[in-house]
Write an enzyme that holds these catalytic residues in place. Sequence first.
Site, PDB file in Angstrom:
ATOM      1  N   PHE A 240       0.810  -1.210   0.000  1.00  0.00           N
ATOM      2  CA  PHE A 240       0.000   0.000   0.000  1.00  0.00           C
ATOM      3  C   PHE A 240       0.849   1.268   0.000  1.00  0.00           C
ATOM      4  CE2 PHE A 240      -3.097  -2.904   2.009  1.00  0.00           C
ATOM      5  CZ  PHE A 240      -4.274  -2.553   1.365  1.00  0.00           C
ATOM      6  N   ASP A 241       0.423   2.240  -0.791  1.00  0.00           N
ATOM      7  CA  ASP A 241       0.789   3.628  -0.572  1.00  0.00           C
ATOM      8  C   ASP A 241       0.057   4.061   0.701  1.00  0.00           C
ATOM      9  OD1 ASP A 241       1.582   6.378  -1.188  1.00  0.00           O
ATOM     10  OD2 ASP A 241      -0.509   6.654  -1.824  1.00  0.00           O
TER      11      ASP A 241
END
Length: 218
Positions: free
Chosen positions: A9-10
């Site tokens: 994930f960002d």
Amino acid sequence: MPRYLHILFDLDGTLIDSAPAILASFHDAFAQTGVAPARAIDASVIGPPLNETLQLLSGSDDPALIGRLAEAFKASYDSTGYQATAAYAGVGELLAALAGAGLTLSIATNKRLHPTRLILDHLGWSSHFAHVYALDLFTPRLPHKAAMIARLLADQGIAREDAIYIGDRSEDGESADANGLPFVAVTWGYGSLNADEMRAGWQAAAQPAALAALLLAD
């Protein structure tokens, strides 16, 4: 079993709405240093690494000036500023569902490592993430997000066919492409990609429940 065992994930604009906290600390930094910003301090500047954003906001690449602004920003953000960060609705449930299904979750963010860890603790999410990578995790710092994702995959022995990257900006999708990873663009954040910006092979999720359904599908 779900198709992807490793979910990368960002952070900003993907899992959290950090705009109010970041923008307040940028305003503090310019006020404390007496520097006049060269452009509006608004949500459009959020996403790139800190020094890059400060160069944009100040209209300067003078190392001494950027250094002063960076220290003022960090003093504001890392003390109390980060506490204004909010989770997007449904993201906590998304992370719990993915972790509960036995998937391995990681963060790969342009945000500095220290406030990233502070925010994960603040939101009660630290236990969900096996790995947290930032550009400044290493010395010398990593040059960009594509290199960070490559390093995460190599360090943790993650096969590309078992991983997927989730973000909200074109940079995120391009970094996934550079590493041969599938990409899902979330469209609830401030970096939301429109239809014209989506590239072949990229998928989109309009809400966390939709992303959970995609990631947990057999």
